[in-house]
Design a protein around this motif. Structure first.
Motif, PDB file in Angstrom:
ATOM      1  N   LYS A 145       0.816  -1.210   0.000  1.00  0.00           N
ATOM      2  CA  LYS A 145       0.000   0.000   0.000  1.00  0.00           C
ATOM      3  C   LYS A 145       0.853   1.265   0.000  1.00  0.00           C
ATOM      4  CE  LYS A 145      -3.769  -2.128   2.571  1.00  0.00           C
ATOM      5  NZ  LYS A 145      -4.642  -2.012   3.754  1.00  0.00           N
ATOM      6  N   PHE A 146       2.119   1.137   0.378  1.00  0.00           N
ATOM      7  CA  PHE A 146       2.988   2.309   0.499  1.00  0.00           C
ATOM      8  C   PHE A 146       3.783   2.616  -0.767  1.00  0.00           C
ATOM      9  CE2 PHE A 146       1.948   1.315   4.808  1.00  0.00           C
ATOM     10  CZ  PHE A 146       1.915   2.539   5.459  1.00  0.00           C
ATOM     11  N   ALA A 147       3.597   1.828  -1.828  1.00  0.00           N
ATOM     12  CA  ALA A 147       4.310   2.077  -3.082  1.00  0.00           C
ATOM     13  C   ALA A 147       3.946   3.459  -3.616  1.00  0.00           C
ATOM     14  CB  ALA A 147       3.971   1.008  -4.115  1.00  0.00           C
ATOM     15  N   GLY A 148       4.943   4.309  -3.814  1.00  0.00           N
ATOM     16  CA  GLY A 148       4.733   5.645  -4.337  1.00  0.00           C
ATOM     17  C   GLY A 148       4.187   6.651  -3.332  1.00  0.00           C
ATOM     18  N   ILE A 149       4.060   6.256  -2.071  1.00  0.00           N
ATOM     19  CA  ILE A 149       3.531   7.143  -1.026  1.00  0.00           C
ATOM     20  C   ILE A 149       4.702   7.699  -0.219  1.00  0.00           C
ATOM     21  CG2 ILE A 149       2.029   7.309   0.999  1.00  0.00           C
ATOM     22  CD1 ILE A 149       0.497   6.537  -1.560  1.00  0.00           C
TER      23      ILE A 149
END
Length: 148
Positions: A80-84
């Motif tokens: 869920k944290f990809a690119g965040i």
């Protein structure tokens, strides 16, 4: 309860070195002295286990244009944290795009039916003065009207 408008937050913590997060609307201020808040997390969710084991979590309050972020953390997927973008100096990931963030140590974990109620002692908080919240109502996202 779908007619109870609430703010939208992403609850973050860690499991080992891995960031964990989920979208939540069951968040509330609890006490001013000591400064505490509470979050209610479904017992079947991995985030619940991770908070209990790690002992710290962050409440990241989402702004009115953050529906994609809310939807990203509302689904079950691998990263869920990809690119965040996150800030990590408080022992849990804090979302850079949040309009407010509150980092808490778990003070208590209480039963709440099919949820666990985590009472958090506030260790750090920050906010943007110009931020306006993302709201959840009747199964959809929205924003406040501009003040008159």
């Amino acid at each position: 309860m779908s007619r109870l408008a609430t703010g939208v937050s992403v609850i973050t913590t860690c499991s080992g070195n891995s960031p964990i997060g989920m979208t939540a609307s069951a968040v509330s201020a609890l006490s001013l002295d000591p400064l505490q808040l509470l979050v209610c997390i479904g017992n079947h969710l991995y985030t619940r286990t991770a908070i209990a084991e790690h002992g710290r979590f962050a409440v990241n309050v989402l702004g009115e244009h953050s529906e994609p972020l809310a939807r990203n953390f509302a689904v079950s997927k691998r990263d869920k944290f990809a690119g965040i973008e996150t800030l990590d100096e408080h022992g849990v990931p804090v979302l850079k795009d949040a309009i407010a963030a509150v980092v808490c140590d778990v003070a208590e974990a209480l039963p709440g039916g099919d949820h666990t109620i985590f009472v958090g002692d506030v260790r750090h908080c920050e906010h943007r003065v110009d931020g306006r919240p993302l709201l959840y109502f009747a199964g959809g996202f929205g924003a406040l009207d501009a003040p008159h």
